[in-house]
Design a protein around this motif. Structure first.
Motif: not given
Length: 187
Positions: A54-62, A68-73
Motif C-alpha cells: 500500500n502506498v499513498g497518503g493514507f488520507r481519509l475520504n469523505p 491508498d493505492k496498491k502497487v507491486p512490491l
C-alpha cells in the motif's frame, strides 16, 4: 580581503568538483553501473509478482474510507530503497575480466547466484582477482558512489519498469558507458 578568500575558495572548489568525475576510471564506473542494474534486476525478479504494498497518503475520504493505492512490491519505492541499501555488497562477486581476444577490460560477475546456477562456469584464467592486501574493493566503492549520486534516477527508472535501464542509467544519465567500447556489452 574576506571576499577575495571566498572567491578563491569557490573557484578552487568548483575546479575540484568539476574535475572529480572526469578523472574517474570509466571501466570501473561503467562496470559498477551495469552491475547495479544487473543485481537490481535479479533481485526484482526474485519477488513474487503477486505481492503488493500500500502506498499513498493514507488520507481519509469523505465517506470515512482510507485512500491508498496498491502497487507491486518488487518495483515499489520502499522495496527499491531496501535493495539499494545492500546492492553494493554483491560487488565482491565481480572481478576484472580481460577479454583474451580484444584485451577489453570490464568487471564481470564470476560467482553463481544463490538461486540456482544454470550457466557455464566462467573461464577464471581471464579474471584478475585482487589479493588480500587490497582490502578496499574498488568496484564496491564505485558502486556506493554511484548509488549515492544516482539514487533518485535509479529508483525512478526501476519503479517505472523502464526498458533498457542499463542503457538509460549507464549511458545517458551517468555517461560512464557512453563511449562505444562499453555501451552495449552485457555483464
Amino acid at each position: 580581503m574576506a571576499s577575495w578568500i571566498i572567491q578563491m575558495t569557490v573557484m578552487v572548489l568548483s575546479v575540484f568538483i568539476s574535475g572529480g568525475q572526469g578523472k574517474r576510471d570509466k571501466v570501473l564506473y561503467c562496470s559498477a553501473c551495469k552491475a547495479i542494474v544487473d543485481e537490481l534486476n535479479h533481485s526484482i525478479s526474485q519477488v513474487d509478482p503477486k505481492k503488493t504494498i500500500n502506498v499513498g497518503g493514507f488520507r481519509l475520504n469523505p465517506d470515512g474510507t482510507m485512500k491508498d493505492k496498491k502497487v507491486p512490491l518488487a518495483r515499489s519505492e520502499t522495496h527499491l530503497n531496501e535493495l539499494l541499501d545492500g546492492v553494493c555488497n554483491s560487488m565482491s562477486d565481480y572481478a576484472l575480466y580481460v577479454d583474451p581476444d580484444t584485451q577489453h577490460k570490464q568487471y564481470k560477475r564470476f560467482a553463481p547466484r544463490e538461486s540456482g546456477f544454470t550457466g557455464d562456469f566462467p573461464d577464471f584464467k581471464n579474471f584478475q582477482f585482487a589479493g588480500p592486501e587490497t582490502t578496499p574493493n574498488p568496484l564496491k566503492f564505485a558502486c556506493e558512489t554511484l548509488v549515492e549520486e544516482l539514487e533518485d534516477d535509479i529508483i525512478s527508472l526501476f519503479s517505472q519498469d523502464a526498458e533498457h535501464v542499463h542503457e538509460e542509467l549507464c549511458n545517458r544519465v551517468s555517461e560512464y558507458c557512453s563511449d562505444s567500447s562499453h555501451a552495449n556489452e552485457e555483464l
